[in-house]
Scaffold this motif. Structure first.
Motif, PDB file in Angstrom:
ATOM      1  N   PRO A 197       0.812  -1.226   0.000  1.00 38.12           N
ATOM      2  CA  PRO A 197       0.000   0.000   0.000  1.00 38.12           C
ATOM      3  C   PRO A 197       0.840   1.268   0.000  1.00 38.12           C
ATOM      4  N   SER A 198       2.025   1.202   0.590  1.00 42.79           N
ATOM      5  CA  SER A 198       2.862   2.399   0.712  1.00 42.79           C
ATOM      6  C   SER A 198       3.532   2.796  -0.599  1.00 42.79           C
ATOM      7  N   LYS A 199       3.467   1.940  -1.619  1.00 42.23           N
ATOM      8  CA  LYS A 199       4.185   2.214  -2.863  1.00 42.23           C
ATOM      9  C   LYS A 199       3.308   2.821  -3.957  1.00 42.23           C
ATOM     10  N   PHE A 200       2.072   3.140  -3.624  1.00 39.24           N
ATOM     11  CA  PHE A 200       1.223   3.820  -4.601  1.00 39.24           C
ATOM     12  C   PHE A 200       1.666   5.267  -4.757  1.00 39.24           C
ATOM     13  N   PRO A 201       1.648   5.787  -5.971  1.00 34.36           N
ATOM     14  CA  PRO A 201       1.952   7.214  -6.146  1.00 34.36           C
ATOM     15  C   PRO A 201       1.084   8.093  -5.256  1.00 34.36           C
ATOM     16  N   LEU A 217      -9.022   0.069 -16.105  1.00 31.66           N
ATOM     17  CA  LEU A 217      -8.613   0.450 -14.760  1.00 31.66           C
ATOM     18  C   LEU A 217      -7.124   0.783 -14.734  1.00 31.66           C
ATOM     19  N   ARG A 218      -6.346  -0.005 -15.442  1.00 28.63           N
ATOM     20  CA  ARG A 218      -4.920   0.284 -15.519  1.00 28.63           C
ATOM     21  C   ARG A 218      -4.678   1.614 -16.246  1.00 28.63           C
ATOM     22  N   ALA A 219      -5.459   1.858 -17.296  1.00 29.93           N
ATOM     23  CA  ALA A 219      -5.348   3.133 -18.016  1.00 29.93           C
ATOM     24  C   ALA A 219      -5.686   4.299 -17.104  1.00 29.93           C
ATOM     25  N   TRP A 220      -6.742   4.138 -16.276  1.00 32.81           N
ATOM     26  CA  TRP A 220      -7.104   5.180 -15.314  1.00 32.81           C
ATOM     27  C   TRP A 220      -5.944   5.456 -14.360  1.00 32.81           C
ATOM     28  N   TYR A 221      -5.289   4.406 -13.881  1.00 30.52           N
ATOM     29  CA  TYR A 221      -4.151   4.568 -12.967  1.00 30.52           C
ATOM     30  C   TYR A 221      -3.050   5.399 -13.631  1.00 30.52           C
ATOM     31  N   TYR A 222      -2.720   5.079 -14.878  1.00 25.12           N
ATOM     32  CA  TYR A 222      -1.641   5.794 -15.547  1.00 25.12           C
ATOM     33  C   TYR A 222      -2.008   7.257 -15.803  1.00 25.12           C
ATOM     34  N   VAL A 223      -3.217   7.510 -16.263  1.00 22.14           N
ATOM     35  CA  VAL A 223      -3.608   8.889 -16.563  1.00 22.14           C
ATOM     36  C   VAL A 223      -3.617   9.734 -15.288  1.00 22.14           C
ATOM     37  N   THR A 224      -4.199   9.208 -14.222  1.00 15.45           N
ATOM     38  CA  THR A 224      -4.276   9.990 -12.986  1.00 15.45           C
ATOM     39  C   THR A 224      -2.894  10.194 -12.364  1.00 15.45           C
ATOM     40  N   THR A 225      -1.976   9.265 -12.613  1.00 17.03           N
ATOM     41  CA  THR A 225      -0.620   9.444 -12.088  1.00 17.03           C
ATOM     42  C   THR A 225       0.143  10.476 -12.901  1.00 17.03           C
ATOM     43  N   TYR A 226       0.160  10.310 -14.216  1.00 17.80           N
ATOM     44  CA  TYR A 226       0.878  11.261 -15.071  1.00 17.80           C
ATOM     45  C   TYR A 226       0.305  12.675 -14.931  1.00 17.80           C
ATOM     46  N   ALA A 227      -1.020  12.789 -14.816  1.00 21.88           N
ATOM     47  CA  ALA A 227      -1.666  14.101 -14.759  1.00 21.88           C
ATOM     48  C   ALA A 227      -1.744  14.669 -13.345  1.00 21.88           C
ATOM     49  N   SER A 229      13.168   9.684  -7.859  1.00 25.57           N
ATOM     50  CA  SER A 229      13.048   8.937  -6.607  1.00 25.57           C
ATOM     51  C   SER A 229      11.743   8.170  -6.664  1.00 25.57           C
ATOM     52  N   LEU A 230      11.786   6.899  -6.343  1.00 25.07           N
ATOM     53  CA  LEU A 230      10.573   6.095  -6.431  1.00 25.07           C
ATOM     54  C   LEU A 230       9.562   6.451  -5.348  1.00 25.07           C
ATOM     55  N   LYS A 231       9.849   7.495  -4.573  1.00 25.92           N
ATOM     56  CA  LYS A 231       8.893   7.980  -3.593  1.00 25.92           C
ATOM     57  C   LYS A 231       7.929   8.998  -4.191  1.00 25.92           C
ATOM     58  N   ASN A 232       8.217   9.481  -5.416  1.00 26.14           N
ATOM     59  CA  ASN A 232       7.281  10.433  -6.015  1.00 26.14           C
ATOM     60  C   ASN A 232       6.577   9.812  -7.212  1.00 26.14           C
ATOM     61  N   SER A 233       5.415  10.352  -7.533  1.00 32.14           N
ATOM     62  CA  SER A 233       4.513   9.730  -8.505  1.00 32.14           C
ATOM     63  C   SER A 233       5.105   9.676  -9.906  1.00 32.14           C
ATOM     64  N   ARG A 234       5.729  10.778 -10.356  1.00 34.65           N
ATOM     65  CA  ARG A 234       6.263  10.795 -11.717  1.00 34.65           C
ATOM     66  C   ARG A 234       7.369   9.757 -11.886  1.00 34.65           C
ATOM     67  N   SER A 235       8.188   9.588 -10.871  1.00 33.56           N
ATOM     68  CA  SER A 235       9.284   8.613 -10.956  1.00 33.56           C
ATOM     69  C   SER A 235       8.756   7.188 -11.025  1.00 33.56           C
ATOM     70  N   ARG A 236       7.642   6.928 -10.372  1.00 36.48           N
ATOM     71  CA  ARG A 236       7.098   5.565 -10.383  1.00 36.48           C
ATOM     72  C   ARG A 236       6.646   5.156 -11.790  1.00 36.48           C
ATOM     73  N   SER A 281       9.631   4.689 -14.047  1.00 30.93           N
ATOM     74  CA  SER A 281      10.264   3.379 -13.880  1.00 30.93           C
ATOM     75  C   SER A 281       9.433   2.278 -14.533  1.00 30.93           C
ATOM     76  N   HIS A 282       8.105   2.437 -14.526  1.00 39.22           N
ATOM     77  CA  HIS A 282       7.241   1.484 -15.227  1.00 39.22           C
ATOM     78  C   HIS A 282       7.554   1.486 -16.723  1.00 39.22           C
ATOM     79  N   ALA A 283       7.787   2.672 -17.257  1.00 42.35           N
ATOM     80  CA  ALA A 283       8.098   2.771 -18.684  1.00 42.35           C
ATOM     81  C   ALA A 283       9.398   2.040 -19.003  1.00 42.35           C
ATOM     82  N   LEU A 284      10.397   2.192 -18.130  1.00 43.59           N
ATOM     83  CA  LEU A 284      11.658   1.483 -18.344  1.00 43.59           C
ATOM     84  C   LEU A 284      11.457  -0.020 -18.335  1.00 43.59           C
TER      85      LEU A 284
END
Length: 539
Positions: free
Chosen positions: A334-338, A361-371, A415-422, A425-428
């Protein structure tokens, strides 16, 4: 209209106050946090009492209300009181301090609850200590390892040097004159300073006084407001504990039920990171279901609406939601969510939906994280949750936030503690899956990110957290080299011949900028645009 309350302070001997806790004359309401102070905090409090320093006033609620739930333990110690009192007194502020003192002075191994941390609460005094900072130790201290049972019980015969055990005295003996004298009698005549020190400790604790501020009222709403404001000055009180106490209509213990549901649906079914999921997340799910704003403090309203059936239905879908998080989002805790709100929404999705579209649902996760839909303020987060509820109904993501969604490149301060970095890293990772095929990776840890071994030492601190200079190494190698990669490996790591030439020429800033743009272009084409299309989302 103001409410008249009697709050005239008084002063009590600390030992009398603790005896009232033991007898039940003063009670602990169920909305209070358990003893969460660590040993350092408890140690400092004991030192303050020893030195006669003030430790602050204790706020006590006095009421004739008999419906308030109460705790029957303090730390690891079971309370066994049956006497009733004409007026109920509840600790409203100061429980951590009182619990620390109670566990130290009333420690009784015969009344212990099965608690792995109980030894940390058994306190001993080192009578040879030169300063108050070294005076108090607990039962886990290495110097007590082989002699602790002899220190606890003066009746046991000790074959070694008696001075070794007479050096220490249990702090819980100072209120028991007979036992205290038994320990003093073990002290040899040439160690008279130990007797003086033990008398000093006993006097300091027996004569210590604490100011008490009473709050006399039978109006629960007034006390709730006062309690929330008190706790908002420091660590915010758990709303779950408040619900547990202010739920007079419930036929079950709210927190106890949550623990039972976790054991039933999570223990032995998912990894242990999820078992300790915060109770506040469960309350947030209930609020969304009941149409209550997620940021409102509504313990009384919630206590009237929560029921065992609703909570059970929420938990029934947890394992499926967790498997989705791990397999599709590479998140294993739970602690690793953006954003925590994303976890709440995903859990709510699995609770509400039977015909699930996990790609959306996965698309929603990515859009809300990037935005950064949940990264602005509480009002926008509430709006984002309302948008999510509409998304559940029609599969289309609307945007009612007061700023336009923007998708930006990942550059510095990775840093994997912030949303954009997470999601970066998924893209990598997804790029490597694209090149090499599927992988069993569940989560992306910071130790998988490496900077090239060939990077000039003088520039390593400059580019350590730069997105363009970091590479995802799934093999967990200690080092990473970019000079001997095959063309396929170069593609998997967002490298081209031109980029490698820049790097070898020491053009690190240009290399980083170009590679960051390369990664972002791939993110836009393969994650962002694809997700937007699946959601029929209009920017």
């Amino acid at each position: 209209m103001s409410v008249s309350l009697n709050t005239d302070p008084k002063v009590l001997f600390m030992t009398n106050l603790l005896e009232d806790l033991s007898s039940g004359a003063i009670k602990i309401p169920s909305f209070q946090r358990p003893l969460v102070w660590d040993w350092d905090q408890r140690h400092d409090l004991l030192c303050s009492v020893m030195e006669g320093l003030p430790i602050g006033a204790i706020l006590i609620w006095q009421t004739k209300n008999n419906q308030m739930r109460q705790e029957k333990r303090i730390g690891p110690i079971q309370l066994k009181f049956e006497e009733t009192f004409p007026v109920n007194q509840f600790v409203m502020d100061g429980l951590q301090r009182l619990s620390t003192l109670y566990c130290a002075l009333f420690y009784d191994k015969n009344n212990l609850i099965n608690d792995s941390s109980s030894l940390e609460h058994e306190v001993f005094c080192d009578l040879d200590s030169d300063s108050v900072d070294d005076l108090f130790i607990n039962a886990t201290h290495p110097s007590l390892k082989n002699i602790i049972k002899f220190i606890r019980d003066p009746k046991l015969n000790y074959d070694g040097n008696l001075d070794d055990i007479s050096r220490y005295i249990p702090l819980n003996t100072i209120l028991n004159s007979r036992l205290f004298l038994s320990h003093q009698r073990r002290i040899s005549i040439d160690k008279e300073h130990r007797i003086d020190k033990s008398d000093e400790i006993q006097s300091a604790f027996k004569n210590y006084k604490i100011p008490i501020v009473p709050l006399e009222s039978d109006r629960q709403d007034i006390v709730t407001k006062a309690f929330e404001r008190i706790n908002n000055r420091g660590t915010t009180m758990s709303e779950a504990h408040m619900v547990n106490a202010f739920s007079n209509s419930m036929q079950f213990e709210f927190l106890a039920l949550l623990e039972n549901l976790k054991k039933k649906y999570l223990v032995d079914k998912v990894n242990r990171n999820w078992v300790s999921i915060d109770d506040g997340i469960i309350l947030s799910l209930v609020k969304i279901e009941l149409g209550i704003d997620i940021y409102s403090k509504s313990p009384e309203k919630l206590s009237k609406s929560i029921n065992e059936s609703l909570l059970s239905k929420i938990f029934e879908n947890f394992t499926q939601a967790i498997h989705f998080c791990e397999r599709s989002l590479f998140i294993d805790s739970p602690s690793k969510f953006p954003y925590k709100m994303q976890l709440i929404c995903i859990l709510f999705y699995f609770f509400k939906c039977r015909n699930r579209d996990l790609d959306k649902l996965r698309a929603w996760y990515y859009v809300t994280t990037y935005a950064k839909a949940f990264g602005a303020n509480a009002r926008n987060s509430s709006n984002a949750i309302n948008d999510f509820r509409k998304f559940i109904d029609d599969g289309v993501l609307t945007w009612s936030l007061n700023f336009k969604p923007e998708f930006s490149i990942a550059t510095k301060k990775i840093s994997l503690k912030n949303s954009r970095s997470r999601v970066w890293s998924h893209a990598l990772y997804l790029k490597q899956v694209e090149v090499f095929g599927d992988s069993d990776l569940v989560t992306i840890e910071s130790n998988l990110l490496k900077i090239p071994d060939e990077l000039n030492n003088r520039y390593q601190s400059t580019y350590k957290n730069r997105a363009g200079m970091n590479f995802l190494c799934l093999e967990k190698t200690r080092k990473f080299s970019i000079c001997d990669l095959s063309p396929r490996e170069m593609s998997a790591h967002f490298l081209t011949d031109e980029l490698v030439s820049m790097f070898n020429a020491g053009r690190y800033e240009e290399f980083s900028l170009e590679r960051e743009q390369y990664i972002f272009s791939w993110e836009k084409d393969n994650i962002i645009s694809t997700s937007i299309s699946k959601l029929n989302f209009s920017i």
